[in-house]
Design an enzyme around this catalytic site. Structure first.
Site, short mmCIF file in Angstrom:
data_model
loop_
_atom_site.label_atom_id
_atom_site.label_comp_id
_atom_site.label_asym_id
_atom_site.label_seq_id
_atom_site.Cartn_x
_atom_site.Cartn_y
_atom_site.Cartn_z
N CYS A 99 0.81 -1.23 0.00
CA CYS A 99 0.00 0.00 0.00
C CYS A 99 0.84 1.27 0.00
O CYS A 99 0.31 2.37 -0.11
CB CYS A 99 -0.96 -0.01 1.18
SG CYS A 99 -2.07 -1.41 1.10
N HIS A 392 -9.22 3.22 -1.63
CA HIS A 392 -7.79 2.92 -1.57
C HIS A 392 -7.37 1.99 -2.70
O HIS A 392 -7.27 0.77 -2.52
CB HIS A 392 -7.52 2.30 -0.18
CG HIS A 392 -6.14 1.77 0.01
ND1 HIS A 392 -5.00 2.40 -0.48
CD2 HIS A 392 -5.69 0.66 0.67
CE1 HIS A 392 -3.94 1.69 -0.14
NE2 HIS A 392 -4.32 0.63 0.54
N CYS A 422 0.61 2.85 6.33
CA CYS A 422 1.03 1.48 6.66
C CYS A 422 0.98 0.68 5.36
O CYS A 422 0.34 1.09 4.39
CB CYS A 422 0.08 0.87 7.67
SG CYS A 422 -1.63 0.81 7.08
C1 LIG Z 1 -2.20 -1.26 4.19
C2 LIG Z 1 -3.62 -1.29 3.80
O1 LIG Z 1 -4.14 -0.35 3.28
S1 LIG Z 1 -4.47 -2.68 4.18
C3 LIG Z 1 -6.08 -2.43 3.51
C4 LIG Z 1 -6.24 -3.18 2.26
N1 LIG Z 1 -7.63 -3.13 1.87
C5 LIG Z 1 -8.51 -4.04 2.26
O2 LIG Z 1 -8.17 -4.98 2.98
C6 LIG Z 1 -9.93 -3.88 1.79
C7 LIG Z 1 -10.88 -4.06 2.93
N2 LIG Z 1 -12.25 -3.95 2.46
C8 LIG Z 1 -12.95 -5.02 2.00
O3 LIG Z 1 -12.42 -6.12 1.86
C9 LIG Z 1 -14.40 -4.82 1.63
O4 LIG Z 1 -14.64 -3.47 1.39
C10 LIG Z 1 -15.35 -5.30 2.80
C11 LIG Z 1 -15.21 -6.83 2.91
C12 LIG Z 1 -14.98 -4.65 4.13
C13 LIG Z 1 -16.80 -4.91 2.49
O5 LIG Z 1 -17.12 -5.40 1.24
P1 LIG Z 1 -18.64 -5.39 0.73
O6 LIG Z 1 -19.48 -6.19 1.64
O7 LIG Z 1 -18.60 -5.74 -0.71
O8 LIG Z 1 -19.00 -3.86 0.92
P2 LIG Z 1 -20.29 -3.07 0.47
O9 LIG Z 1 -19.86 -1.81 -0.16
O10 LIG Z 1 -21.22 -3.96 -0.30
O11 LIG Z 1 -20.93 -2.68 1.84
C14 LIG Z 1 -21.63 -3.63 2.64
C15 LIG Z 1 -22.81 -2.90 3.27
O12 LIG Z 1 -22.30 -1.86 4.11
C16 LIG Z 1 -22.92 -0.64 3.76
N3 LIG Z 1 -21.97 0.45 3.97
C17 LIG Z 1 -20.72 0.52 3.43
N4 LIG Z 1 -20.15 1.67 3.84
C18 LIG Z 1 -21.04 2.31 4.62
C19 LIG Z 1 -21.04 3.54 5.31
N5 LIG Z 1 -19.97 4.36 5.29
N6 LIG Z 1 -22.13 3.88 6.03
C20 LIG Z 1 -23.19 3.07 6.07
N7 LIG Z 1 -23.27 1.90 5.43
C21 LIG Z 1 -22.21 1.52 4.72
C22 LIG Z 1 -23.28 -0.80 2.30
O13 LIG Z 1 -24.34 0.06 1.93
C23 LIG Z 1 -23.71 -2.24 2.23
O14 LIG Z 1 -25.05 -2.32 2.72
P3 LIG Z 1 -26.08 -3.33 2.00
O15 LIG Z 1 -25.50 -4.70 2.22
O16 LIG Z 1 -27.33 -3.07 2.73
O17 LIG Z 1 -26.08 -2.94 0.55
#
Ligand SMILES: CC(=O)SCCNC(=O)CCNC(=O)[C@H](O)C(C)(C)COP(=O)(O)OP(=O)(O)OC[C@H]1O[C@@H](n2cnc3c(N)ncnc32)[C@H](O)[C@@H]1OP(=O)(O)O
Length: 436
Positions: A99, A392, A422
């Site tokens: 990242c 991201h 990070c």
């Molecule tokens: C060093 C680094 O940077 S490490 C980081 C590396 N990056 C990662 O690991 C990515 C991590 N993120 C992920 O893997 C994915 O985004 C997850 C697994 C957390 C979520 O994935 P998904 O389930 O596909 O997310 P999705 O966008 O569909 O959201 C799920 C629900 O939460 C809701 N939601 C998401 N964000 C918000 C918010 N800010 N406020 C309110 N509700 C929200 C969505 O509307 C959705 O609701 P629904 O099921 O009723 O439609």
């Protein structure tokens, strides 16, 4: 403040960032659904140079990165050179630091300028979570190699007979640490538990991030640094980041179920960064070259530092490890900064780092320092929101943070900014930037 350690060439030139641009960041499988990261990289570099009417013959080097690499184009940097009308003689290579990849690309160009090897370089990163190198199981991959070697029908049938249905399923790349198998989200859960970060605090941070990012867009603050993307022949048009929630209520965050530890966890889709597509790039020069070419300078790289810790526990603590080194190298303390931009991989991860910035115990036990880095002043912290809202696209985030901080410093009349992130593998990056 000491001027002694500021990054400079032997002629006394500072490392100038002349421009930075990014695509809008789009959630997985939305506006950039079928657009490879390489194309995102090409359109952002091309647009950045077009906007400046920049003579491509002046470019000496391009360093780029892509965390989730495509086997057919392993050197994204060279493909960008070949695909954006630059002279074929422009040197290009790709880097990977998870990242913190575009931080690394920017550091590489800075080092090339410092050593006098180049005067002008382009650096950046691109990633797609929508166009992925979907692979096959290890067993199927091995069998395909054996098939190639098989000489008779009997040998071929023997190879096939050992395969089971599950061996034929496609395997997408995992957002997980290779050596531990833990996903980044599971690591964020670990960190929330170690550092006592509550679900309410995580949700409040995510809500703050979305609220500030929505405000930044509505006030037009990002217009100069984010391009509208109309990618032919893909027929999609996007001119704003599409993950940011305007007018979201904190109650809606509280309703979501934890994703990575369903029973006891606190990390949800709302307080984690979404999987995202996008690209970002910066144009860098030695200070005197920028002046000779007549370009305004956005700001300077004053110092940078990378850090590395173990991966088994709380490995996303990079900012708390790399920041004190970058501050020392810049000859400043946390209190001298006007802005602090920290990549929000997860709210739990950012809050853990922020807590440890203020901890003497952490400084003594983990950093070998007598005193804490310092308490973070929230009026300086991620003032336009952070990755929780913007998203991201792994390799693009460093260039986004740097460009956004430099523009914000200018709006505030100058000063110093820290940008820090990070990265997987227990890595960390921190840059101290100075407004021009
Ligand atoms: C060093 C680094 O940077 S490490 C980081 C590396 N990056 C990662 O690991 C990515 C991590 N993120 C992920 O893997 C994915 O985004 C997850 C697994 C957390 C979520 O994935 P998904 O389930 O596909 O997310 P999705 O966008 O569909 O959201 C799920 C629900 O939460 C809701 N939601 C998401 N964000 C918000 C918010 N800010 N406020 C309110 N509700 C929200 C969505 O509307 C959705 O609701 P629904 O099921 O009723 O439609």
């Amino acid at each position: 403040m000491s001027e002694q350690n500021i990054l400079k060439t032997s002629k006394g030139d500072r490392i100038a960032i002349v421009s930075g641009l990014r695509t809008p960041f789009a959630k997985q499988a939305t506006a950039f659904h079928h657009v490879p990261a390489l194309d995102l990289g090409k359109i952002v570099v091309n647009e950045m140079l077009e906007r400046l009417n920049f003579d491509r013959k002046e470019i000496d080097q391009l360093v780029f990165g892509q965390v989730v690499q495509m086997p057919e184009a392993p050197n994204i940097a060279r493909e960008i050179v070949l695909g954006t009308g630059m002279p074929v003689s422009v040197d290009a290579y790709s880097v990977s630091r998870a990242c913190a990849t575009s931080f690394q690309a920017i550091a590489n160009v800075a080092e090339s300028i410092i050593s006098g090897q180049v005067s002008v370089g382009v650096a950046g990163g691109a990633d797609s979570s929508s166009v992925l190198p979907i692979g096959v199981s290890k067993k199927l991959a091995g069998s395909l190699v054996d098939l190639n070697k098989a000489r008779t029908l009997k040998q071929r049938l023997q190879i096939f007979s050992k395969l089971r249905l599950k061996d034929l399923l496609p395997v997408p790349p995992a957002v997980a640490e290779y050596s531990t198998g833990l996903s980044m989200g599971q690591t964020a859960e670990q960190m929330a538990k170690t550092h006592g970060i509550s679900r309410a605090d995580q949700d409040a941070m995510a809500h703050r991030s979305h609220t500030l990012a929505a405000k930044a867009w509505s006030e037009g603050l990002l217009n100069n640094e984010v391009m509208a993307a109309h990618v032919e022949p893909y027929k999609s048009f996007i001119d704003k980041d599409n993950n940011i929630r305007e007018n979201s209520s904190l109650e809606s965050y509280a309703k979501l179920k934890p994703v990575f530890d369903r029973q006891h966890g606190s990390v949800t889709a709302a307080n984690a960064t979404p999987l995202t597509d996008g690209a970002a790039a910066v144009l860098m020069m030695s200070e005197s070259k920028a002046k000779a070419l007549g370009y305004d300078i956005l700001g300077y790289v004053r110092s940078f530092a990378f850090s590395a810790i173990g991966v088994h526990e709380d490995m996303l603590m990079g900012p708390a490890h790399s920041t004190p080194v970058a501050l020392d190298r810049a000859g400043i303390t946390l209190a001298d900064l006007d802005l602090i931009e920290m990549h929000e991989a997860f709210a739990a991860q950012a809050l853990s780092n922020m807590k440890m910035f203020g901890s003497d115990k952490f400084a003594q036990e983990k950093l070998g320092r007598s005193k804490a880095i310092g308490e973070i002043d929230m009026d300086k912290f991620n003032v336009l929101g952070g990755s929780l809202a913007y998203g991201h696209p792994f390799a693009a985030t460093g260039a986004r943070l740097i460009t956004q901080s430099l523009h914000e410093l200018k709006r505030r009349g100058g000063g110093l900014a820290l940008t820090t992130a990070c990265a997987a593998g227990g890595l960390g990056a921190a840059f101290v930037l100075e407004s021009a």
